[in-house]
Design a protein around this motif. Structure first.
Motif: not given
Length: 903
Positions: A250-262
Motif C-alpha cells: 500500500r505504501g508503494l501504491d501497488g506499483v509493480p516495479l516498486a514492489i519487485e524492487l522491494a
C-alpha cells in the motif's frame, strides 16, 4: 525455419530441406534469435516446441517477446483491455513508469492473438531516439526489410493494406508526435490493423481509446506479486506476514516495479527493515517531485534502493543508463571508466537487486536496464553533472566498436550481422547526442554508421545517414564526398531520381571546393544513370539533360585525368541506343580508357554496355563472357556504394545472358550465387527471382514452387512493392502453375505480375510475357491461341532486353505454327534457325518443330536427346510425348512427376 530448428536439424540439413544456402539459413536463424528474444539455438528449439500444436498459418503466431517472470493478477484489467481492443482500433494503455503497462499489454496480446489472422507484433521503442527511425524500427520488427527504391514507411504502409493484425507499440512517451503520425497513417492504410500503445501520456489522436493503468490492487494481487518475487529471491513468506506485506504494498501504491524492487531487498533486510526503510524514505520524499503519487512512490523506491548501494555501484548504475540496449561488462567498463573486473561484480549485484536484468547470450552475459531505471540513471547523471562526460565516453566506445566492425571484411557471416545488430542502436543513440551537442565526431560517426548499414543490407538508412553526414560536414569537399556515397547507395536501391539529385548536388559542392575532377565524375555518373537506369527514374524523360551533363563534365575534366575521362567515356557509351551503329565503337573506346586508367568501376560500366550490345545482336555467349568478367572484377572488392550497384547488376546480367545463350546449368549456378549476395539478405523475393525463371525453364518445378513461396512471402511482407524487373519471375510462376493445371494459383500469380508494374508505359517485357503464355498454351494443346499471342515477328525484337528472350520467343513462334497447322510454318522454321542456333535449347526446339512438320519421329527423339543434354528436363519429357508410340508413355510419366497435366 523455426519449425526446422525445433526438429533439431543442422544448418546444412535445413538448407537442403528448404533449397537454400547455409549462409541464408544462418541469416534467418540470426533473425529469429533477435526477433524472439532467444538467447541461443536451444532457446529457439524450446520456443518451437511451445508453439507446436494444432496446425495454423505462420502469420497467426504471435511475435511476442518471451516473459522472464510470471504474470501475476490483474484479471479484471486484463479482461477490460481485451474488450477495449474489440471495439477500438487504437487503444493506449497509459500510466506512470513501472506500473506494469508492458506486461499487461503482452498478456492481453497473447489472450487475443487468435483474433488476428496476420499475427500479433511487438515493437519496443525504447532504443529509438530519433522520430525518423520509428517506421524503420516497426518495419524491422515486422520482418519488412529494405526495399530498393522505397522508403521503410512506404513499405510499412503497403504491408498494412489488407492485413488483419495487432501491433503493440511499447514505450511511446518520448516519441509521441512521431508515433501519432505513423499510427494515423497505418490505420488509414489498413482497415484491419489494430494498435495497442503503451505510454506515460496519450497520443492525442481523436479516435484514441485511453485505457488508464494504475497500481495493482493492494489486496490479493499486490501481495501475491510480492510473495512470488520474494520466493524467487529465496525468502518464503508465511500467512502471518500477509498483513505487513499488504501495508508495504500500500505504501508503494501497488506499483509493480516498486514492489519487485522491494521484494528483491527482502533477503538482506527482512520485513522489519523494509517497513522501516520504506516508511522513512517515503516520508522524506513526499512532495519532493512534481509527478503523480504513484510515480513518486516508484521514484522513492528507486531512491531508497539507490541509497543502499555502495558508492561505486551507484556510479555504475548511473553510467550504464546511457546504453540503449543490453551491454556486456567490458562495454560498461569503457563507458563507466572503471576496471572490467570491478564493473562485472557491481553489475551482478545490481541484477541481484532487480535494478538490472541479466540476459544470457551466446557470447556471455549481458545486462539491460528497464526503461524506468534507465531514465532514473540519466537523471542522476544530470544531478551529478556527469551526463556530458558519460555520453562522450559512450559515443567514443560505440565509434571504436563500429570501426572494428568496419575493419572486418567478412560481412556475410552470422557473427558480423549479430555484432552490427547489437551495436546499431548504441551508435544511433550516441550520434543523436553528438549532433545535439555539436560534437566534432558527428560527421565521421554518421559516415561510419551509413557504411555499416550498407554492409548489413539496410540500404535505405545508409543513404539517409550519408545525407545527414553531408549536412554535418566541416567543409564542402567532405559534404560532397558524403553526397556522392549517398548517390551510390541510391543507385543500388534503384532510386534513380535520388541518385541523380545527389550526384548533381555533389558536383556543385565539388566545384565550390575547387575540385573540378570530382565534379566531373559526379556529373558523368548522373548522365550515365539517366540512360543506363531509366527504369528506376520517375521524373519525366529529358533527352537533353544527359548530354548537357556530359558536356559540362568534359569541360571540367583535365586531359591527363584518365579516371575521370574513363567515367565520362562510360557514360557516353550509354548515350546512344545499343542498336545504333556507333554504340559498339563508343563501348570499346570506354573499355580501353577504363583499363588504361585502372578504374574498375568504369570498366564494369563499359563491360555492361558491351553486354547489352551483344545481347541485342543475339551473341548470348559473348554477352555471358563479358557479364561474368564483371563479376570476377568486382567480387574481390570490399562492399561499398559503388561496388554494391555494379555487383548486383553484374549478376543480373550474367543470369540473363546465360538464359539467352541457353546455358541453363550456368544460369542456375549464377542465380544461386545471386540469391546469396549480402545485398539481398533481407529481401528474398529479389534474391530468388532469377532462380525461379531458370527453374521454370529447366523443368525443375519443385524448386520453382519452393522459390515461389519465398518470393510471394517476401514480396508481401515487404508491402508488395512495384518492381518491374521482378515481373518475369511472377510470369514464370504463373506458367508453371498453368501447366500443372492449377488455375487458381495461375490467376494469383498473374495478379502479382500485374501488381509489379509501376507505370502503364513500362511494357518492355511484353514479349517475354508472350513467350511464357505461349509456352503454357502449347503445353495445354492450344496452339492456335499461342499463334495469336506470338503476333510479332522475332526479327522485330532488337533491343537488348528483347535479345535475351528472342531465341526462346522464336522457337515458340515456329513450334506454334507447326502444331496449329499454319501455312507458313516451314517459312517460320527457316527464318529463325539462325536466331536460335547459338542457344542449345532453342536450336533443339526448332529442330523438333521441323521434325514434327515433316513427320520425322526419329528427328523428334534426336531433339529430345539434345534437350536432355542441355539440362531442359521439361522439354525433353515433352519431346517424348510428342514423339508418340512407346516413348509417349515414358514422357507422360516424367511430366506427371513434375505435376504437369497432359493435354
Amino acid at each position: 525455419m523455426l519449425a526446422a530448428v525445433g526438429e533439431h536439424l543442422s544448418n546444412a540439413e535445413i538448407a537442403a530441406k528448404l533449397f537454400i544456402s547455409v549462409r541464408t539459413v544462418e541469416s534467418h536463424v540470426s533473425s529469429l534469435l533477435r526477433k524472439l528474444g532467444a538467447a541461443d539455438r536451444r532457446a529457439l528449439t524450446q520456443i518451437a516446441a511451445e508453439r507446436a500444436g494444432p496446425p495454423r498459418s505462420r502469420a497467426s503466431a504471435a511475435a511476442l517477446p518471451p516473459a522472464l517472470t510470471s504474470f501475476v493478477g490483474r484479471a479484471k484489467e486484463r479482461a477490460e483491455l481485451a474488450g477495449a481492443l474489440d471495439g477500438h482500433r487504437l487503444v493506449s494503455a497509459v500510466g506512470p513508469g513501472g506500473v506494469g503497462k508492458t506486461r499487461l499489454a503482452l498478456a492481453v496480446a497473447a489472450d487475443v492473438a487468435h483474433r488476428y489472422a496476420d499475427g500479433v507484433w511487438y515493437v519496443d521503442l525504447v532504443p529509438v531516439t530519433d522520430a525518423s527511425m520509428i517506421a524503420p524500427t516497426v518495419a524491422a520488427a515486422l520482418g519488412l526489410e529494405e526495399q530498393q527504391g522505397r522508403t521503410r514507411r512506404q513499405t510499412l504502409l503497403e504491408w498494412a493494406s489488407g492485413r488483419r493484425a495487432l501491433l503493440i507499440l511499447d514505450n511511446c512517451e518520448h516519441l509521441l508526435d512521431g508515433v501519432a503520425d505513423l499510427v494515423e497513417r497505418l490505420l488509414a492504410h489498413g482497415a484491419g490493423i489494430t494498435v495497442l500503445a503503451t505510454s506515460r501520456a496519450r497520443l492525442l489522436l481523436p479516435f484514441e481509446r485511453v485505457f488508464p493503468v494504475e497500481g495493482m490492487s493492494v489486496g490479493d494481487d499486490a501481495v501475491a506479486l510480492f510473495t512470488e518475487r520474494a520466493a524467487a529471491a529465496g525468502v518464503v513468506l508465511g500467512p502471518e506476514e500477509r498483513p505487513r506485506i499488504g501495508r508495504i504494498c500500500r505504501g508503494l501504491d501497488g506499483v509493480p516495479l516498486a514492489i519487485e524492487l522491494a521484494a528483491a531487498r527482502l533477503p538482506a533486510l527482512g520485513v522489519d527493515g523494509l517497513e522501516a526503510g520504506l516508511s522513512d524514505r517515503l516520508q522524506l520524499l513526499t512532495g519532493a517531485r512534481r509527478v503523480d503519487s504513484r510515480h513518486r512512490s516508484l521514484r522513492s523506491t528507486l531512491d531508497w534502493s539507490y541509497a543502499l548501494l555502495e558508492p561505486q555501484a551507484r556510479q555504475v548504475l548511473r553510467r550504464v543508463a546511457v546504453f540503449a540496449g543490453p551491454f556486456r561488462a567490458e562495454s560498461a567498463a569503457a563507458v563507466a571508466a572503471m576496471a572490467v573486473r570491478e564493473v562485472a561484480a557491481h553489475l551482478a549485484a545490481l541484477a541481484d537487486h532487480s535494478l538490472l536484468v541479466p540476459v544470457t547470450s551466446a557470447d556471455g552475459t549481458r545486462y539491460r536496464a528497464l526503461e524506468t531505471v534507465r531514465q532514473y540513471g540519466v537523471e542522476l547523471l544530470g544531478d551529478e553533472e556527469e551526463l556530458e562526460e558519460t555520453r562522450s565516453r559512450h559515443l567514443a566506445w560505440a565509434l571504436q566498436a563500429g570501426s572494428e566492425l568496419l575493419a572486418d571484411e567478412a560481412v556475410d557471416t552470422f557473427g558480423w550481422r549479430t555484432r552490427f545488430d547489437r551495436l546499431a542502436d548504441e551508435l544511433r543513440a550516441g550520434l543523436g547526442w553528438a549532433v545535439a551537442s555539436g560534437s566534432k565526431d558527428a560527421y565521421g560517426g554518421k559516415v561510419l554508421l551509413a557504411t555499416l548499414c550498407l554492409r548489413r543490407g539496410i540500404v535505405g538508412e545508409a543513404q539517409w545517414r550519408f545525407e545527414q553526414a553531408a549536412e554535418l560536414a566541416p567543409d564542402d569537399r567532405q559534404a560532397a564526398e558524403a553526397l556522392q556515397l549517398a548517390g551510390g547507395v541510391a543507385a543500388n536501391r534503384l532510386a534513380g531520381d535520388d541518385a541523380i539529385r545527389l550526384h548533381r548536388t555533389a558536383a556543385d559542392l565539388c566545384v565550390r571546393a575547387g575540385d573540378p575532377a570530382a565534379a566531373a565524375r559526379n556529373l558523368a555518373r548522373a548522365a550515365e544513370l539517366w540512360n543506363r537506369a531509366s527504369g528506376t527514374i520517375d521524373a519525366r524523360p529529358d533527352e537533353l539533360a544527359p548530354a548537357a551533363l556530359l558536356d559540362e563534365a568534359s569541360r571540367l575534366a583535365a586531359d591527363d585525368d584518365l579516371v575521370t575521362r574513363a567515367r565520362i567515356a562510360a557514360a557516353r557509351a550509354f548515350s546512344v541506343p545499343e542498336t545504333d551503329e556507333a554504340s559498339a565503337e563508343l563501348a570499346q573506346h570506354a573499355l580501353e580508357v577504363a583499363r588504361a586508367s585502372g578504374d574498375v568501376m568504369a570498366e564494369s560500366s563499359a563491360l555492361d554496355r558491351l553486354t547489352t550490345i551483344r545481347l541485342s545482336r543475339g551473341e548470348g555467349r559473348a554477352a555471358l563472357a563479358s557479364a561474368v568478367h564483371r563479376i570476377e572484377l568486382l567480387d574481390p572488392l570490399v562492399l561499398d556504394p559503388w561496388v554494391g550497384f555494379e555487383l548486383s547488376d553484374a549478376y543480373v546480367m550474367s543470369v540473363e545472358s546465360a538464359i539467352a545463350a541457353g546455358d541453363l546449368a550456368e544460369a542456375r549456378r549464377l542465380a544461386e550465387r545471386m540469391r546469396d549476395l549480402p545485398h539481398h539478405r533481407e529481401d528474398p523475393h529479389v534474391a530468388v527471382a532469377r532462380l525461379i525463371v531458370v527453374a521454370a525453364l529447366e523443368g525443375d518445378w519443385q524448386r520453382a514452387l519452393v522459390a515461389g513461396d519465398r518470393f510471394r512471402e517476401g514480396w508481401e511482407r515487404a508491402g508488395s512493392p512495384r518492381v518491374p524487373t521482378l515481373r518475369r519471375a511472377a510470369r514464370a510462376m504463373a506458367t508453371v502453375h498453368g501447366m500443372r493445371g492449377d488455375t487458381a494459383a495461375h490467376d494469383e500469380w498473374m495478379r502479382i505480375f500485374t501488381a509489379l508494374v509501376p507505370k502503364a508505359r513500362q511494357t518492355h517485357d511484353q514479349h517475354t510475357s508472350a513467350f511464357f503464355e505461349a509456352l503454357m498454351l502449347l503445353h495445354l494443346g492450344r496452339a492456335g491461341e499461342a499463334v495469336q499471342r506470338l503476333d510479332v515477328h522475332p526479327h522485330e525484337l532488337r533491343r537488348w532486353y528483347q535479345g535475351i528472350w528472342r531465341p526462346w520467343y522464336a522457337a515458340a513462334w515456329a513450334e506454334a505454327a507447326v502444331l496449329a497447322g499454319e501455312p507458313d510454318a516451314a517459312e517460320r522454321i527457316a527464318s529463325v534457325q539462325a536466331t536460335t542456333a547459338e542457344n542449345a535449347v532453342t536450336a533443339a526446339l526448332v529442330a523438333r518443330a521441323a521434325a514434327l512438320a515433316a513427320g520425322d519421329r526419329a528427328g523428334v527423339l534426336a531433339a529430345a536427346d539434345a534437350l536432355e543434354a542441355a539440362g531442359c528436363r521439361y522439354q525433353w519429357a515433352r519431346s517424348l510425348v510428342l514423339a508418340g508410340g512407346a516413348d509417349r508413355e515414358r514422357g507422360a510419366a516424367e511430366l506427371a512427376v513434375m505435376g504437369a497435366v497432359i493435354a
